[in-house]
Design an enzyme around this catalytic site. Structure first.
Site, PDB file in Angstrom:
ATOM      1  N   THR A  14      -7.069   8.889   1.733  1.00  0.00           N
ATOM      2  CA  THR A  14      -7.032   9.860   0.641  1.00  0.00           C
ATOM      3  C   THR A  14      -8.092   9.568  -0.409  1.00  0.00           C
ATOM      4  O   THR A  14      -8.622  10.484  -1.039  1.00  0.00           O
ATOM      5  CB  THR A  14      -5.641   9.864  -0.008  1.00  0.00           C
ATOM      6  OG1 THR A  14      -4.660  10.192   0.990  1.00  0.00           O
ATOM      7  CG2 THR A  14      -5.550  10.876  -1.134  1.00  0.00           C
ATOM      8  N   TYR A  27      -4.801  18.536   1.958  1.00  0.00           N
ATOM      9  CA  TYR A  27      -6.183  18.074   1.906  1.00  0.00           C
ATOM     10  C   TYR A  27      -6.516  17.364   3.211  1.00  0.00           C
ATOM     11  O   TYR A  27      -5.637  17.073   4.032  1.00  0.00           O
ATOM     12  CB  TYR A  27      -6.389  17.112   0.730  1.00  0.00           C
ATOM     13  CG  TYR A  27      -5.591  15.836   0.849  1.00  0.00           C
ATOM     14  CD1 TYR A  27      -6.140  14.693   1.423  1.00  0.00           C
ATOM     15  CD2 TYR A  27      -4.271  15.773   0.406  1.00  0.00           C
ATOM     16  CE1 TYR A  27      -5.409  13.535   1.551  1.00  0.00           C
ATOM     17  CE2 TYR A  27      -3.532  14.609   0.527  1.00  0.00           C
ATOM     18  CZ  TYR A  27      -4.108  13.488   1.102  1.00  0.00           C
ATOM     19  OH  TYR A  27      -3.375  12.346   1.230  1.00  0.00           O
ATOM     20  N   SER A  60      -5.204   6.752   7.539  1.00  0.00           N
ATOM     21  CA  SER A  60      -4.775   5.425   7.988  1.00  0.00           C
ATOM     22  C   SER A  60      -3.693   5.473   9.052  1.00  0.00           C
ATOM     23  O   SER A  60      -3.391   4.450   9.672  1.00  0.00           O
ATOM     24  CB  SER A  60      -4.313   4.579   6.798  1.00  0.00           C
ATOM     25  OG  SER A  60      -3.129   5.094   6.219  1.00  0.00           O
ATOM     26  N   THR A  93      -3.199   4.992   2.366  1.00  0.00           N
ATOM     27  CA  THR A  93      -2.017   4.273   1.893  1.00  0.00           C
ATOM     28  C   THR A  93      -0.895   4.174   2.930  1.00  0.00           C
ATOM     29  O   THR A  93      -0.028   3.312   2.812  1.00  0.00           O
ATOM     30  CB  THR A  93      -1.460   4.940   0.620  1.00  0.00           C
ATOM     31  OG1 THR A  93      -1.141   6.309   0.904  1.00  0.00           O
ATOM     32  CG2 THR A  93      -2.472   4.869  -0.512  1.00  0.00           C
ATOM     33  N   ASP A  94      -0.910   5.038   3.954  1.00  0.00           N
ATOM     34  CA  ASP A  94       0.228   5.070   4.878  1.00  0.00           C
ATOM     35  C   ASP A  94       0.429   3.747   5.615  1.00  0.00           C
ATOM     36  O   ASP A  94       1.569   3.323   5.836  1.00  0.00           O
ATOM     37  CB  ASP A  94       0.059   6.204   5.890  1.00  0.00           C
ATOM     38  CG  ASP A  94       0.386   7.563   5.309  1.00  0.00           C
ATOM     39  OD1 ASP A  94       0.908   7.618   4.178  1.00  0.00           O
ATOM     40  OD2 ASP A  94       0.107   8.579   5.977  1.00  0.00           O
ATOM     41  N   LYS A 166       4.622   0.686   0.618  1.00  0.00           N
ATOM     42  CA  LYS A 166       4.611   2.030   0.062  1.00  0.00           C
ATOM     43  C   LYS A 166       6.047   2.506  -0.090  1.00  0.00           C
ATOM     44  O   LYS A 166       6.830   2.467   0.855  1.00  0.00           O
ATOM     45  CB  LYS A 166       3.821   2.974   0.975  1.00  0.00           C
ATOM     46  CG  LYS A 166       3.576   4.351   0.370  1.00  0.00           C
ATOM     47  CD  LYS A 166       2.650   5.185   1.252  1.00  0.00           C
ATOM     48  CE  LYS A 166       2.383   6.542   0.617  1.00  0.00           C
ATOM     49  NZ  LYS A 166       1.446   7.366   1.436  1.00  0.00           N
ATOM     50  N   GLU A 282      22.949 -14.936   9.655  1.00  0.00           N
ATOM     51  CA  GLU A 282      24.402 -14.840   9.664  1.00  0.00           C
ATOM     52  C   GLU A 282      24.909 -15.547  10.914  1.00  0.00           C
ATOM     53  O   GLU A 282      24.120 -15.857  11.825  1.00  0.00           O
ATOM     54  CB  GLU A 282      24.836 -13.367   9.648  1.00  0.00           C
ATOM     55  CG  GLU A 282      24.320 -12.545  10.810  1.00  0.00           C
ATOM     56  CD  GLU A 282      24.682 -11.077  10.682  1.00  0.00           C
ATOM     57  OE1 GLU A 282      24.906 -10.616   9.561  1.00  0.00           O
ATOM     58  OE2 GLU A 282      24.745 -10.407  11.738  1.00  0.00           O
TER      59      GLU A 282
END
Length: 326
Positions: A14, A27, A60, A93-94, A166, A282
């Site tokens: 982006t 976009y 990305s 950013t993904d 993210k 656990e």
């Protein structure tokens, strides 16, 4: 800022996107080349020489091992260049958290490596790309930035790759850090670290491998059937990360099927689909030989398990030790 140059590795996203209208919602990412992008920064007078190289110009979501290898090799070369002060990688950013974490684990900490992106394309009202980039340059050129591993800079915050994820689909303040939060605050004119560097002079933790073993992520949901595990194993998964409910939980049928997968030599890491919180061991982990992801979410847990398997670390107890180091 000190002398020397900053190497810019551009991959698109982006931050290099164009909408064609200042108010258009949709976009195309990866439309602006690194040369054009750097030209647009000239008037900002960032006080350091920027040398750009275009590695890709894509969203990305399409980044994978081949591009990771090229970035890794280029970063090593830049670290060997005495004139290079630091590295900035422009990135969508993904999947930024995955690229950042992979490089964080496979590069030495001798020079700063900073990933930066944007949530709004370059021609949008209130575009955040130039400011984020200026902040990233500020971080990469700071003498105290080395020794903190790979970092991600967004919305005036500096995150360590071990923590960054993210957390929002469209807000400019889209990234969070867990469990430590941001490690610094950056603007184009100032930088404040919230603590000392913790990896000074550290070598790469693991060797980079282009052909890393396949690791599948299984997202837990109500009514999930055991055939999801069988399909992953039959599809060639050499490891499985469970994005489980709450504390890494899953339906009984899934847990039993995962325990059988472990007996067949497929390590299983329990992570959580919940946004924040530790996944600790656990009692059933001891009997089933499951691995607790600790602070890593499913995406970064997958990267770490791939690296461990590629580097010959296959014993569940040893894998658990490595997850405990994050």
């Amino acid at each position: 800022m000190t002398s020397g140059h900053i190497s810019i590795f551009a991959t698109g996203g982006t931050i290099a996107g164009i909408a064609g209208s200042a108010t258009r919602r949709d976009y195309l990412p990866g439309q602006i080349g690194v040369a054009e992008f750097l030209d647009s920064l000239a008037e900002l007078d960032l006080g350091v020489e920027l040398r750009g190289e275009q590695f890709a110009n894509i969203g990305s979501e399409d980044i994978g091992p081949e591009l990771w290898q090229r970035l890794h090799e280029a970063a090593l070369a830049a670290m060997d260049d005495a004139a290079c002060q630091g590295i900035v990688i422009t990135h969508g950013t993904d999947t930024a958290e995955e690229t950042a974490f992979l490089l964080d684990q496979t590069l030495p900490t001798t020079k700063p490596v900073v990933l930066v992106g944007a949530m709004r394309p370059a021609d949008a009202v209130g575009s955040d790309g130039l400011r984020n980039f200026a902040n990233a340059v500020r971080v990469a050129s700071d003498r105290d930035a080395a020794g903190r591993g790979v970092m991600l800079v967004m919305s005036d915050r500096v995150f360590a790759a071990r923590d960054a994820r993210k957390a929002h689909t469209e807000m400019t303040d889209a990234f969070k850090g867990f469990p430590r939060g941001p490690i610094g605050h950056a603007t184009p004119t100032s930088l404040e670290w919230f603590g000392p560097a913790w990896r000074v002079g550290e070598a790469a933790r693991y060797d980079f491998h282009l052909d890393m073993p396949k690791v599948s992520i299984l997202y837990a949901y109500a009514g999930m059937s055991a055939d999801n595990v069988a399909q992953a194993v039959q599809g060639g998964a050499k490891g499985i990360v469970l994005a489980g409910f709450g504390h890494g939980n899953a339906p009984r049928a899934i847990r039993d099927a995962l325990a059988e997968a472990v007996k067949g030599g497929v390590p299983v890491v329990r992570a959580s689909r919940v946004d924040e919180g530790l996944v600790d061991r656990e009692p059933e982990d001891d009997t089933s030989n499951f691995i607790a992801a600790r602070a890593l979410g499913p995406a970064r847990a997958r990267i770490l398990l791939q690296l461990l398997l590629a580097n010959g670390i296959t014993d569940p107890a040893r894998i658990q030790e490595e997850f405990g180091r994050r």
